[in-house]
Each structure stands twice: as C-alpha cells, then as structure tokens.
Design a protein around this motif. Structure first.
Motif, PDB file in Angstrom:
ATOM      1  N   CYS A 111      -6.617   2.993   2.628  1.00 40.93           N
ATOM      2  CA  CYS A 111      -6.460   3.989   3.110  1.00 40.93           C
ATOM      3  C   CYS A 111      -6.702   4.867   1.875  1.00 40.93           C
ATOM      4  O   CYS A 111      -7.379   4.668   1.088  1.00 40.93           O
TER       5      CYS A 111
ATOM      6  N   ARG B 100      -8.551  -5.044   6.079  1.00 43.80           N
ATOM      7  CA  ARG B 100      -8.470  -3.465   6.434  1.00 43.80           C
ATOM      8  C   ARG B 100      -9.389  -2.729   5.563  1.00 43.80           C
ATOM      9  O   ARG B 100      -9.209  -2.481   3.698  1.00 43.80           O
TER      10      ARG B 100
ATOM     11  N   CYS C 217      -0.368   2.846   3.612  1.00 42.63           N
ATOM     12  CA  CYS C 217       0.468   2.100   5.212  1.00 42.63           C
ATOM     13  C   CYS C 217       1.199   0.959   5.397  1.00 42.63           C
ATOM     14  O   CYS C 217       2.160   0.995   5.797  1.00 42.63           O
TER      15      CYS C 217
ATOM     16  N   HIS D 211      -6.204  -4.061   0.919  1.00 41.81           N
ATOM     17  CA  HIS D 211      -5.499  -4.746   1.750  1.00 41.81           C
ATOM     18  C   HIS D 211      -5.563  -6.234   2.230  1.00 41.81           C
ATOM     19  O   HIS D 211      -6.849  -6.592   2.107  1.00 41.81           O
TER      20      HIS D 211
ATOM     21  N   CYS E  27       0.483  -1.031  -0.342  1.00 42.17           N
ATOM     22  CA  CYS E  27      -0.049   0.000  -0.340  1.00 42.17           C
ATOM     23  C   CYS E  27       1.038   1.374   0.401  1.00 42.17           C
ATOM     24  O   CYS E  27       1.513   0.896   0.520  1.00 42.17           O
TER      25      CYS E  27
HETATM   26 ZN   LIG Z   1      -2.964   0.898   3.773  1.00 47.13          ZN
END
Ligand SMILES: [Zn+2]
Length: 315
Positions: free
Chosen positions: A57, A54, A32, A50, A29
């Motif tokens: 982002c 999750r 992150c 992800h 990512c």
């Molecule tokens: Zn991320």
C-alpha cells in the motif's frame, strides 16, 4: 513504497527491523490492515510485504515518521528539551545552569486544536504548564504559525527529523533524537532575546507629525505600501521577521515584490501567498518597498474595522 512500518498486535507503529521475521511479526498493514510478513534479508532490504502477496500500500514516509515520533514521545511521557532563560522564564521554571531540561509530561494530547493552531502534540506537566510540540520532516512551522503561538503565549518546540529519510531510518537513532538529544530541537516561541527584540507591536497613537520623522523604532502592526495603485502588506512578527504580501494582484507589482524578496533571502509561503523575510533583512526590504511606493500607510484595527493612517515612514 512505505513498507518499512507496520502495526503490531497492540496497534503500535513498529519499524520492520524491530519485529520477529516473517509472519511471526504478527503485524498488520498501516493502510489496509492486512497481515504482513517481515522480510529481513540484508539490512537494506528489510521491508514488510502483504501476506497475500499484494502490492504494498502507498503510505507516505513522512506521515509514518511523524506518527512514529509522536508515539515515542507519548510512550516516554516526556523528553529532554533545550532550555534558556527566556523559555524558563516563560514556563516559570527555575533556571539551572544546564542548557537542557527533562520535561515530564503528565498528559499528552495528539493533534488537539488550541484556538487557531493544531500542534502535533500538546503536552501538560504536573504543574499545569502546557507545551506544544511540532515534529517536522519536510514542512516546518512558518511565521504565521509561530505568530499564533506567540499570540496565545503557548511555548512551542520543533523537532527536526529531516535526517530520517526512508534510507536513514534507524529506530534507536530516532528515539534518541526525539527523547534525549538536543541538536534537532529548537523553541519556535518564545525565542531568546538574542533572536528577538522583545518589543510588542505598539499601535501608533498618532499619525505622522514633525516629531516622528526621525525614524521611530517602534513595531508596526501592519504597513501598507501602495505601488502602482496596488496594495502591498508588510506585517511584522514578534520575532522581527516580516511577511510581505501583494494584496491586490498585479503582475508588475508581484514581480517587483518577488525581486526585492529574493534579493533579501525571503522564502515564499504558497499557503499564505506571502514572502517571509528574515528579520536581519527586514529593514532593507521595508526601505526598498517604500522606495517604490507612492503612499505608505499603517493599518489600524479599531471598532470601525481597518482604516489607513499615514505612516511615519512616508516620504
Ligand atoms: Zn496494505
């Protein structure tokens, strides 16, 4: 929202349809650094997720498109640019009959500051020429930035990537627009003579005299018109465009300036708190502002700082 891009194992920004499907994409990512899965269902649904499941982002499409375009130029080491006699002359290139040139950049710096400007890319040719390259998506260079390029004598090219929205992003098309095509590219400075009367801003040497009442055509560094006791600055750029700014705040004066500016196709720059007037309406705006003014002055820059001298345009 921007799960269309990831970083591959060598830290290159990659578009989701350019990589193998699933975890095999070996991408991380952008925000992150977590491992990503490339989901490639129907074309519209291509996106990164992800691996952990999750929520994606939040990274703006604009900043990623920007970075992608810069990477394309960096990796290619140059790009095709439109060419005309003005730019060729400035760069000291021989002008061929072709309206384009293949600009080879031996060295490219990213976001390197040059005095007051920080172009997206600063390219250097083998021959020692330096060219600024700006990539635009939602914010385009304003007149102040163009003026700074002009002051520094730094040739600057803008690439317009507005067409490449998240829905309209296609890696091959972006590469083509950035590297090979000309239609999305324009020189911010220098401009061909048709777009710029090449008259440097001449500092008026003498205050208004009888001789100068015949509307001199010289360029003024800055003119201050005083409306209701408030100062309004009119600054002319090398291109002939104007920046009009209310210096001392007054709601009535702001309103007058706004009305005149809007009627003359000016665009407001919140950053500089000024109205940018296209050169073909510049004279009309000057005339209208002067009609409101009790006093018109030219700002002179000298050792003593700013002082006002009567304008040859004063009524
Ligand atoms: Zn991320």
């Amino acid at each position: 929202m921007s799960s269309l891009f990831g970083l591959d194992s060598s830290d290159r920004l990659v578009f989701v349809s350019e990589v193998p499907r699933g975890l095999a994409c070996q991408c991380r990512c952008v925000a992150c650094n977590e491992p990503l899965i490339a989901r490639q269902g129907t074309v519209r649904e291509h996106h990164f997720a992800h691996a952990s499941g999750r929520e994606p982002c939040d990274v703006s499409h604009e900043s990623l498109l920007h970075r992608y375009a810069k990477q394309v130029i960096l990796e290619a080491g140059g790009l095709m640019v439109p060419m005309d006699s003005t730019v060729a002359g400035h760069l000291g290139l021989e002008l061929s009959s072709a309206p384009s040139a293949d600009l080879k950049l031996a060295r490219i710096e990213v976001e390197r500051s040059v005095q007051d400007v920080r172009p997206d890319l600063l390219g250097h040719t083998e021959e020692g020429l330096t060219i600024a390259i700006e990539v635009a998506y939602s914010s385009f260079c304003d007149l102040f930035k163009v003026d700074q390029f002009a002051r520094q004598g730094l040739a600057a090219l803008e690439i317009d990537l507005r067409a490449f929205t998240p829905e309209g992003f296609e890696p091959a098309a972006v590469r083509s627009a950035v590297l090979h095509d000309l239609q999305a590219k324009a020189w911010l400075w220098p401009k061909p003579p048709a777009q710029q009367e090449a008259v440097p801003p001449a500092a008026p040497s003498a205050p208004a005299t009888a001789a100068s009442t015949e509307a001199p055509k010289e360029r003024l560094p800055e003119e201050i018109v005083t409306i209701s006791g408030r100062w309004v600055s009119i600054k002319e750029f090398p291109s002939g465009d104007l920046a009009v700014r209310v210096i001392t705040y007054d709601p009535d004066v702001v309103s007058i300036v706004k009305t005149i500016a809007q009627a003359n196709y000016a665009r407001y720059s919140p950053k500089w708190k000024s109205w940018n007037v296209p050169r073909w309406r510049a004279e009309a705006v000057r005339v209208e502002l002067r009609a409101w003014a009790q006093r018109v002055s030219i700002v002179m820059q000298d050792g003593a700082g700013l002082r006002h001298v009567p304008s040859p345009f004063a009524r």
